[in-house]
Design an enzyme around this catalytic site. Structure first.
Site, mmCIF file in Angstrom:
data_model
loop_
_atom_site.group_PDB
_atom_site.id
_atom_site.type_symbol
_atom_site.label_atom_id
_atom_site.label_comp_id
_atom_site.label_asym_id
_atom_site.label_seq_id
_atom_site.Cartn_x
_atom_site.Cartn_y
_atom_site.Cartn_z
ATOM 1 N N LYS A 281 55.982 66.251 109.435
ATOM 2 C CA LYS A 281 57.664 65.670 108.913
ATOM 3 C C LYS A 281 58.617 65.633 110.329
ATOM 4 O O LYS A 281 59.261 66.252 109.946
ATOM 5 C CB LYS A 281 58.075 64.787 107.408
ATOM 6 C CG LYS A 281 58.463 63.871 107.157
ATOM 7 C CD LYS A 281 58.904 63.568 105.819
ATOM 8 C CE LYS A 281 59.603 62.289 105.455
ATOM 9 N NZ LYS A 281 58.306 60.915 105.677
HETATM 10 C C1 LIG Z 1 57.512 60.609 105.079
HETATM 11 C C2 LIG Z 1 56.690 60.314 105.073
HETATM 12 C C3 LIG Z 1 55.236 58.707 103.948
HETATM 13 C C4 LIG Z 1 55.685 58.929 102.981
HETATM 14 O O1 LIG Z 1 55.834 59.890 102.608
HETATM 15 P P1 LIG Z 1 57.069 60.097 100.807
HETATM 16 O O2 LIG Z 1 56.431 61.278 100.750
HETATM 17 O O3 LIG Z 1 55.872 59.108 100.064
HETATM 18 O O4 LIG Z 1 58.107 59.349 101.395
HETATM 19 C C5 LIG Z 1 54.911 58.890 104.881
HETATM 20 N N1 LIG Z 1 54.227 58.367 106.739
HETATM 21 C C6 LIG Z 1 54.797 58.641 107.065
HETATM 22 C C7 LIG Z 1 55.058 58.845 108.651
HETATM 23 C C8 LIG Z 1 56.035 59.578 106.677
HETATM 24 O O5 LIG Z 1 56.876 60.045 107.805
#
Ligand SMILES: *Cc1c(COP(=O)(O)O)cnc(C)c1O
Length: 367
Positions: free
Chosen positions: A206
């Site tokens: 992330k």
């Molecule tokens: C944060 C994110 C998600 C979703 O993750 P959660 O933990 O369910 O909030 C999905 N795809 C991307 C690219 C993300 O950055």
């Protein structure tokens, strides 16, 4: 050598806020907060330096941070973040949902971006302190939440290309409005010719860099009148990966679910993982398998595919109604929210709000 596990828990100092937002102004701001535009009074800040480790853990006023123009994040984008929410339970107390998973994923992102890891307990304590300091900012609207944004960036003053020797970790909070108004409309998505993540790249981390690369395709989707952008795999441009910030699920007429597997180019969503668990508990078969755009179109036309939904912390579960790309358009089911999409979303929301038994210990009470 000391490991992360036996590192001493950080001690957080508290700096009183000299001038928090007056109560009447705060009430006006949280009456209809929307998403990501209103911020609270406080933030948590922790520094990391090579040879010292994490130090200077502080809960204090949210304020601008001075950065040297040579600060490495401004040049090479060594930055990661997390996103989670504090929820108000039915009994009035506040809670987090699986914050240990956010802490783990934060460290996985840190490893991929050559950044230092933070003990999970310190990550969760930083989040807890920030939320408790600003609990008056919790929006009173039905379904509101406090969106929590922990993040870390490199701030060594150095233009050479190598991992930085100084980092800053911060937690800020943003009151978020109601995503749960009944009849959430199905979204329309645009299949991009751009790709988001390549094998061996940073797709599973992330990091801000992934988002920077997704902005042109996102803008293109908006300009064409769609709500979200869908990315296919980088190697064959055939397999469905995910939306710009949400994972995808497909529901078939035999009641089975499918979601693309975590092969390193997809962000491992905590909502994705939670929904897989809930669906399996209901006796449904959930397959983590590759699924192509061509097959999706064919299955939607034959009626074999009955629902598609996207999921993530911000919007929880969003039905996909229409798909468009350079090869034309197709509609999913009736074009509106499907039955399983609606019931899985309700179940997850009910657990998050303390309305349903939390058999997995996912909900962590804060007060
Ligand atoms: C944060 C994110 C998600 C979703 O993750 P959660 O933990 O369910 O909030 C999905 N795809 C991307 C690219 C993300 O950055």
């Amino acid at each position: 050598m000391a490991t992360l596990a036996d590192a001493q828990a950080l001690e957080f100092a508290t700096m009183a806020h000299p001038s928090p937002v007056p109560a009447d102004e705060r009430e006006a701001l949280i009456a209809s907060p929307g998403f990501g535009t209103v911020f609270t009074d406080h933030m948590v800040s922790i520094d990391w330096d090579e040879g010292i480790g994490w130090h200077n853990a502080t809960l204090g006023p949210r304020e601008p941070i001075a950065l040297d123009p040579a600060s490495s994040v401004l040049h090479y984008a060594q930055e990661i973040f997390e996103g989670l929410k504090a929820y108000r339970l039915d009994d009035g107390s506040m809670a987090l949902f699986r914050p240990d998973e956010n802490a783990k994923r934060f460290n996985a992102s840190a490893r991929r971006l050559a950044m230092p890891e933070l003990r999970e307990a310190d990550f969760i304590e930083a989040v807890r302190l920030a939320v408790m300091a600003d609990k008056d900012w919790f929006p009173k609207v039905e379904g509101g939440s406090l969106y929590i944004r922990p993040f870390m960036f490199a701030n060594e003053h150095f233009l050479g290309v190598r991992p930085a020797k100084k980092y800053k970790f911060l937690v800020i909070l943003s009151p978020a409005g109601n995503y749960f108004k009944s009849g959430a409309p199905a979204v329309s998505i645009w299949v991009s010719d751009y790709t988001r993540a390549a094998p061996g790249g940073t797709g599973a981390a992330k990091c801000g860099g992934n988002y920077a690369a997704s902005l042109v395709p996102t803008k293109e989707a908006f300009e064409r009148g769609h709500d979200q952008v869908l990315f296919l795999d980088a190697a064959e441009h055939k397999w469905i990966e995910e939306l710009g910030g949400m994972n995808l699920f497909f529901v078939f007429d035999d009641g089975t679910l499918l979601t693309p597997p975590l092969t390193g180019t997809i962000l491992p969503g905590i909502t994705r993982d939670s929904l897989m668990t809930l669906a399996r508990e209901e006796g449904l078969t959930v397959r983590e398998e590759k699924y192509s755009l061509d097959q999706w179109r064919e299955d939607a036309a034959s009626g074999k595919l009955v629902e598609t939904f996207a999921c993530g912390t911000a919007a929880v579960v969003t039905p996909v109604g229409k798909v468009a790309g350079h090869d034309g358009e197709f509609t999913i089911g009736s074009g509106g929210p499907g039955q399983l999409t609606t019931s899985l979303k309700q179940k997850l929301v009910d657990i998050q709000r303390g309305k349903m038994a939390d058999s997995h210990d996912w909900v962590v009470r804060l007060d």
